[in-house]
Each structure stands twice: as C-alpha cells, then as structure tokens.
Design a protein around this motif. Structure first.
Motif, short mmCIF file in Angstrom:
data_model
loop_
_atom_site.label_atom_id
_atom_site.label_comp_id
_atom_site.label_asym_id
_atom_site.label_seq_id
_atom_site.Cartn_x
_atom_site.Cartn_y
_atom_site.Cartn_z
N UNK A 1 49.96 41.35 27.76
CA UNK A 1 49.41 40.52 27.93
C UNK A 1 48.28 40.11 28.17
N UNK A 2 47.00 40.09 27.85
CA UNK A 2 46.47 40.44 27.33
C UNK A 2 45.40 39.35 27.47
N UNK A 3 44.72 39.23 28.56
CA UNK A 3 43.70 38.05 29.43
C UNK A 3 42.02 38.14 29.12
N UNK A 4 41.57 37.65 28.66
CA UNK A 4 40.02 37.55 29.09
C UNK A 4 39.94 36.75 30.14
N UNK A 5 39.24 36.98 30.69
CA UNK A 5 38.44 36.39 31.80
C UNK A 5 39.59 34.95 32.57
N UNK A 6 40.80 35.73 32.83
CA UNK A 6 41.29 34.47 32.58
C UNK A 6 41.64 33.39 33.87
N UNK A 7 40.56 33.58 34.77
CA UNK A 7 40.52 32.65 36.11
C UNK A 7 39.03 31.58 35.98
N UNK A 8 38.94 31.68 34.62
CA UNK A 8 37.73 31.14 35.12
C UNK A 8 38.05 29.63 35.09
N UNK A 9 37.52 28.50 36.27
CA UNK A 9 37.70 27.19 36.29
C UNK A 9 38.37 26.86 36.54
N UNK A 10 39.27 28.61 37.48
CA UNK A 10 40.74 27.87 38.56
C UNK A 10 40.10 27.95 40.27
N UNK A 11 40.87 27.59 41.30
CA UNK A 11 40.18 27.64 42.31
C UNK A 11 40.75 28.24 42.90
N UNK A 12 40.45 29.24 44.03
CA UNK A 12 41.13 30.43 44.83
C UNK A 12 42.72 30.36 44.90
N UNK A 13 43.28 29.42 45.53
CA UNK A 13 44.54 29.37 45.39
C UNK A 13 45.31 29.15 44.08
N UNK A 14 44.56 29.08 42.87
CA UNK A 14 45.47 29.06 41.62
C UNK A 14 45.27 31.05 40.80
N UNK A 15 43.81 31.24 41.86
CA UNK A 15 43.95 33.03 41.22
C UNK A 15 44.91 33.50 42.16
N UNK A 16 45.57 33.65 43.09
CA UNK A 16 46.29 33.47 43.47
C UNK A 16 47.63 33.89 43.21
N UNK A 17 48.01 32.22 43.21
CA UNK A 17 49.50 32.13 41.81
C UNK A 17 49.56 33.32 40.26
N UNK A 18 48.19 32.80 40.12
CA UNK A 18 48.33 34.09 39.01
C UNK A 18 48.69 34.98 39.00
N UNK A 19 47.83 35.52 40.03
CA UNK A 19 47.82 36.53 40.45
C UNK A 19 49.43 36.85 39.91
N UNK A 20 50.21 36.37 41.80
CA UNK A 20 51.59 36.85 41.57
C UNK A 20 52.36 36.33 40.44
N UNK A 21 52.31 35.94 39.60
CA UNK A 21 53.34 35.24 38.70
C UNK A 21 52.72 36.71 37.27
N UNK A 22 51.77 36.97 37.05
CA UNK A 22 51.62 38.14 36.60
C UNK A 22 52.05 39.64 36.93
N UNK A 23 52.15 40.38 38.85
CA UNK A 23 53.05 41.20 38.78
C UNK A 23 54.00 40.77 39.04
N UNK A 24 54.65 39.52 38.68
CA UNK A 24 56.77 39.82 38.21
C UNK A 24 56.44 39.99 37.17
N UNK A 25 55.79 40.42 36.50
CA UNK A 25 56.06 41.09 35.41
C UNK A 25 56.26 42.00 34.87
N UNK A 26 57.32 42.49 34.38
CA UNK A 26 57.47 43.50 33.08
C UNK A 26 56.19 44.08 32.43
N UNK A 27 55.72 43.21 31.99
CA UNK A 27 54.97 43.66 30.80
C UNK A 27 53.92 44.50 31.31
N UNK A 28 53.05 44.83 30.26
CA UNK A 28 51.74 45.85 30.21
C UNK A 28 50.80 44.57 30.58
#
Length: 91
Positions: free
Chosen positions: A42-69
């Motif tokens: 998964x390649x992400x360029x500035x994935x948190x632009x326009x996200x609230x702090x709570x959504x940044x946490x959700x994003x991090x949690x979801x990405x942390x649960x993937x086996x993908x690089x």
C-alpha cells in the motif's frame, strides 16, 4: 472480512449509496476496499490530509492490521508518532 470489521466504515453506512457519503467517508471506504482486497503493498502520499485526529487514529489502526507492506509519505506529526514502532526503512 467485512468492511465494517476494518474499522473504517460503520455498519450503518455499508448500505448507503456512495454518493450520499461525505468525502471523508468515501476516502475511508476506498481504503477499506483496498485493505479488504489484501494487497501486498500500500503506497500512501499524505493520507491524513483533511482528517481529524480521531480519523488519523482509525487510519493507523487499520493500516497496522494489514500484512501488506505500507509505504507512507507524510509530514503529519500525529501519524508519524503513531507509526514510530513500525518496522522502518529510511531512505
């Protein structure tokens, strides 16, 4: 795995037409669909632009649960703090 299990889309929103979702919800849906496909990378360029702090946490949690690089280009201090413990290859 259902999209709501990824934590990026609430169960009550799964039946709504995409056009009725907010831009933030649409972005989370795109990411949930991507992660549900079990990609190798998964390649992400500035994935948190326009996200609230709570959504940044959700994003991090979801990405942390993937086996993908996961490759992230970001200046977001919260995101960088959240992923500090992840294995890193600094270029």
């Amino acid at each position: 795995m259902s999209l709501s299990e990824l934590g990026l889309l609430r169960a009550r929103d799964t039946g709504r037409p995409v056009a009725e979702l907010s831009i933030g919800q649409q972005r989370r849906l795109d990411l949930a669909v991507l992660l549900a496909s079990r990609p190798h990378a998964v390649l992400l360029d500035e994935p948190t632009n326009h996200l609230s702090p709570a959504l940044v946490d959700e994003l991090t949690e979801a990405l942390g649960g993937t086996a993908a690089t996961v490759v992230i280009a970001s200046h977001d201090r919260q995101l960088l703090r959240d992923i500090r413990a992840w294995p890193q290859l600094r270029l």
